[in-house]
Enzyme design. Structure first.
Site, PDB file in Angstrom:
ATOM      1  CD  GLU A   1       3.542  -0.567   7.185  1.00 21.89           C
ATOM      2  OE1 GLU A   1       2.936   0.190   6.388  1.00 21.89           O
ATOM      3  OE2 GLU A   1       2.986  -1.126   8.136  1.00 21.89           O
TER       4      GLU A   1
ATOM      5  CG  HIS B   1       3.924   4.443   5.417  1.00 21.15           C
ATOM      6  ND1 HIS B   1       3.068   4.977   6.348  1.00 21.15           N
ATOM      7  CD2 HIS B   1       3.438   3.214   5.155  1.00 21.15           C
ATOM      8  CE1 HIS B   1       2.110   4.110   6.638  1.00 21.15           C
ATOM      9  NE2 HIS B   1       2.312   3.034   5.922  1.00 21.15           N
TER      10      HIS B   1
ATOM     11  CG  HIS C   1      -0.307   0.024   2.547  1.00 23.05           C
ATOM     12  ND1 HIS C   1      -0.017  -1.137   3.230  1.00 23.05           N
ATOM     13  CD2 HIS C   1       0.116   1.029   3.365  1.00 23.05           C
ATOM     14  CE1 HIS C   1       0.537  -0.852   4.393  1.00 23.05           C
ATOM     15  NE2 HIS C   1       0.651   0.470   4.509  1.00 23.05           N
TER      16      HIS C   1
HETATM   17 CO    CO Z   1       1.251   1.244   6.298  1.00 21.27          CO
END
Ligand code: CO
Length: 134
Positions: free
Chosen positions: A130, A79, A7
């Site tokens: 991440e 992020h 994502h």
């Molecule tokens: Co995230």
């Protein structure tokens, strides 16, 4: 090592307005909001054919994204999340290359119930990264 883009997370000042933009203007498949008190965020998912966009808004006191929103009052990209098969092996490899893992260096259970780590933006082209074990 890194696999699929899981994502892209975007911090927004108004979740309802952002949901409307993604649903009505962009024609996306937009979820209802979910609050994750232990993460200090409320999230809305936009499900795209090949990945997801996560719209994030601070929840409660001491939200980890409160400062970001203060610095970026109109919101902004927060992020990117890449999938890895083995998060501990990924961490060890990155640390051996000199990359900084945020926090105590141990994976935490992320917003999707899977182990995640965050990597220092200064080591990754100015972008918070991440990693999520899938
Ligand atoms: Co995230």
């Amino acid at each position: 090592m890194i696999g699929k883009l899981n994502h892209v997370a975007i911090v927004v000042p108004d979740l309802a307005a952002a949901s409307k933009v993604y649903r009505d203007t962009l024609g996306g498949d937009v979820s209802e909001p979910h609050t994750l008190p232990e993460h200090g965020v409320t999230t809305v998912f936009v499900n795209l054919p090949n990945t997801k966009i996560e719209l994030l808004h601070p929840y409660g006191d001491g939200s980890p994204i409160a400062k970001f929103l203060e610095n970026n009052p109109s919101g902004g990209m927060h992020h990117v999340c890449y999938e890895v098969d083995d998060i501990l092996a990924a961490r060890d490899k990155l640390q051996s290359e000199g990359a900084r893992v945020l926090g105590d260096g141990n994976p935490k259970i992320g917003a999707h119930g899977k182990p995640v780590l965050f990597l220092h933006p200064k080591d990754f082209c100015g972008t918070l990264v991440e990693l999520e074990q899938v």
